[in-house]
Design a protein around this motif. Structure first.
Motif, PDB file in Angstrom:
ATOM      1  N   TRP A   1      29.725  31.139  21.559  1.00  0.00           N
ATOM      2  CA  TRP A   1      31.108  31.018  21.713  1.00  0.00           C
ATOM      3  C   TRP A   1      30.785  29.908  22.693  1.00  0.00           C
ATOM      4  O   TRP A   1      30.018  29.796  23.725  1.00  0.00           O
ATOM      5  CB  TRP A   1      31.828  32.135  22.495  1.00  0.00           C
ATOM      6  N   LEU A   2      31.398  28.892  22.312  1.00  0.00           N
ATOM      7  CA  LEU A   2      31.902  27.521  23.301  1.00  0.00           C
ATOM      8  C   LEU A   2      33.180  27.546  23.598  1.00  0.00           C
ATOM      9  O   LEU A   2      34.251  27.619  22.875  1.00  0.00           O
ATOM     10  CB  LEU A   2      31.674  26.254  22.218  1.00  0.00           C
ATOM     11  N   ILE A   3      33.228  27.853  24.984  1.00  0.00           N
ATOM     12  CA  ILE A   3      34.459  27.925  25.617  1.00  0.00           C
ATOM     13  C   ILE A   3      35.007  26.849  26.599  1.00  0.00           C
ATOM     14  O   ILE A   3      34.192  26.452  27.397  1.00  0.00           O
ATOM     15  CB  ILE A   3      34.724  29.358  26.407  1.00  0.00           C
ATOM     16  N   GLU A   4      36.181  26.299  26.359  1.00  0.00           N
ATOM     17  CA  GLU A   4      36.645  25.132  27.133  1.00  0.00           C
ATOM     18  C   GLU A   4      37.043  25.539  28.542  1.00  0.00           C
ATOM     19  O   GLU A   4      37.098  27.009  28.783  1.00  0.00           O
ATOM     20  CB  GLU A   4      37.985  24.624  26.377  1.00  0.00           C
ATOM     21  N   ALA A   5      37.175  24.783  29.474  1.00  0.00           N
ATOM     22  CA  ALA A   5      37.546  24.955  30.899  1.00  0.00           C
ATOM     23  C   ALA A   5      38.941  25.878  31.018  1.00  0.00           C
ATOM     24  O   ALA A   5      39.160  26.643  31.874  1.00  0.00           O
ATOM     25  CB  ALA A   5      37.696  23.780  31.778  1.00  0.00           C
ATOM     26  N   ASP A   6      39.686  25.586  30.005  1.00  0.00           N
ATOM     27  CA  ASP A   6      41.215  26.093  30.020  1.00  0.00           C
ATOM     28  C   ASP A   6      41.078  27.604  29.491  1.00  0.00           C
ATOM     29  O   ASP A   6      42.174  28.236  29.267  1.00  0.00           O
ATOM     30  CB  ASP A   6      42.086  25.527  29.337  1.00  0.00           C
ATOM     31  N   GLY A   7      39.871  27.943  29.122  1.00  0.00           N
ATOM     32  CA  GLY A   7      39.717  29.436  28.547  1.00  0.00           C
ATOM     33  C   GLY A   7      40.042  29.316  26.988  1.00  0.00           C
ATOM     34  O   GLY A   7      39.787  30.623  26.455  1.00  0.00           O
TER      35      GLY A   7
END
Length: 320
Positions: free
Chosen positions: A208-214
């Motif tokens: 999973w590639l997860i952004e800083a905002d979740g």
């Protein structure tokens, strides 16, 4: 199946996808390969135009290509609050739900404000949002090309998604359950809120590639080793566009190293290795199986994407 307990699962936060456009609920007559909305699947060669949508079989989840250019997955059973200072009755509304009821957006392609022309399920397996102006090129893609026969579906039964995703999954994959891309699903919560990071599930052979905002940027099957690396926290420490193996005569592209090897054999994410003659040593259909001696193999397009997406220092969490 994903090998982590329910306590570490969190649903991605609602994406910003206003304004809510009620038009996707209105079916349109199919033209050529276009399918009347709201069906629940988009087959190879079919497309959605702005104002059309797909809906899960149970009717709860709506994937709409809005007229503002954004592709959005809505949960029609949950409602967002109006912004501060706005009268509830002034919100755009779906007439079928009642004035002021705005469904929660679970995921969006972040293409609001563009001139989207059509969402196309390409015969080669790539889901592509095209600009209305052909010269503008693609606005967004699931990056699943080279997988012919795949189709898009909006599902309401998470068990069909081979353990990846709860109700409301949007999936590009096959009828036998193989998943190439998914959004709007539950993602691992590893305690890194506010930080862009990668999660690698060794048992499930998925990242999973997860952004800083979740929010979920992408998730897809990979081929690593079943018994390593050890579960824990790592970080990207080195990247190389081209690399080779010291043990076997193969080359890899877009290496993203995150585990430093004791004997110099580092572990990283990279493309499917090729022999010096250019022959891949496994097929893309075998991704999702533990076929590597150490590193984590990805589809070529996904390897290139991760290489660009993850700068040096990006945390990588390995789950058993």
């Amino acid at each position: 199946m994903v090998a982590f307990v329910a306590a570490v699962i969190a649903v991605a936060p609602a994406a910003t996808a206003t304004p809510w456009d009620p038009e996707p609920l209105a079916p349109q007559s199919p033209v050529g390969n276009e399918r009347a909305a709201p069906a629940s699947a988009l087959l190879p060669g079919e497309r959605l135009r702005p104002g059309n949508s797909l809906r899960s079989p149970n009717g709860r989840y709506l994937l709409a290509l809005q007229r503002n250019g954004n592709l959005v997955l809505y949960d029609m059973a949950r409602f967002a609050e109006p912004p501060p200072g706005a009268a509830h009755s002034s919100w755009p509304a779906d007439a079928a739900l009642g004035v002021g009821n705005v469904p929660v957006a679970l995921w969006d392609a972040r293409t609001a404000g563009t001139t989207a022309g059509a969402l196309v399920m390409s015969p080669d397996g790539d889901l592509v949002l095209h600009a209305a102006d052909a010269a503008g090129g693609p606005l967004w893609s699931s990056r699943t090309a080279d997988r012919p026969g795949a189709f898009l579906s909006v599902r309401d039964d998470g068990a069909v998604v081979v353990g990846y995703g709860d109700d409301g999954a949007v999936v590009v994959g096959y009828g036998d359950g193989r998943v190439l891309w998914t959004a709007g699903t539950s993602i691992p919560d590893v305690g890194l809120a506010g930080t862009k990071h990668v999660v690698y599930d060794r048992a499930g052979q998925r990242v999973w590639l997860i952004e800083a905002d979740g929010s979920l940027f992408d998730t897809y099957p990979v081929s690593g080793r079943a018994t390593s690396p050890s579960p824990g926290a790592y970080s990207v420490f080195s990247k190389s566009q081209y690399s080779s193996s010291p043990r076997t005569p193969v080359t890899m592209r877009h290496m993203v190293r995150f585990v430093e090897g004791i004997t110099g054999l580092d572990i990283g994410f990279h493309s499917i290795p090729r022999t010096y003659g250019g022959i891949p040593i496994q097929t893309v259909d075998e991704l999702g199986q533990p076929r590597s001696a150490g590193c984590v193999r990805q589809h070529d397009a996904k390897a290139s994407q991760l290489y660009d997406w993850a700068p040096i220092g990006t945390p990588v969490i390995v789950l058993a």
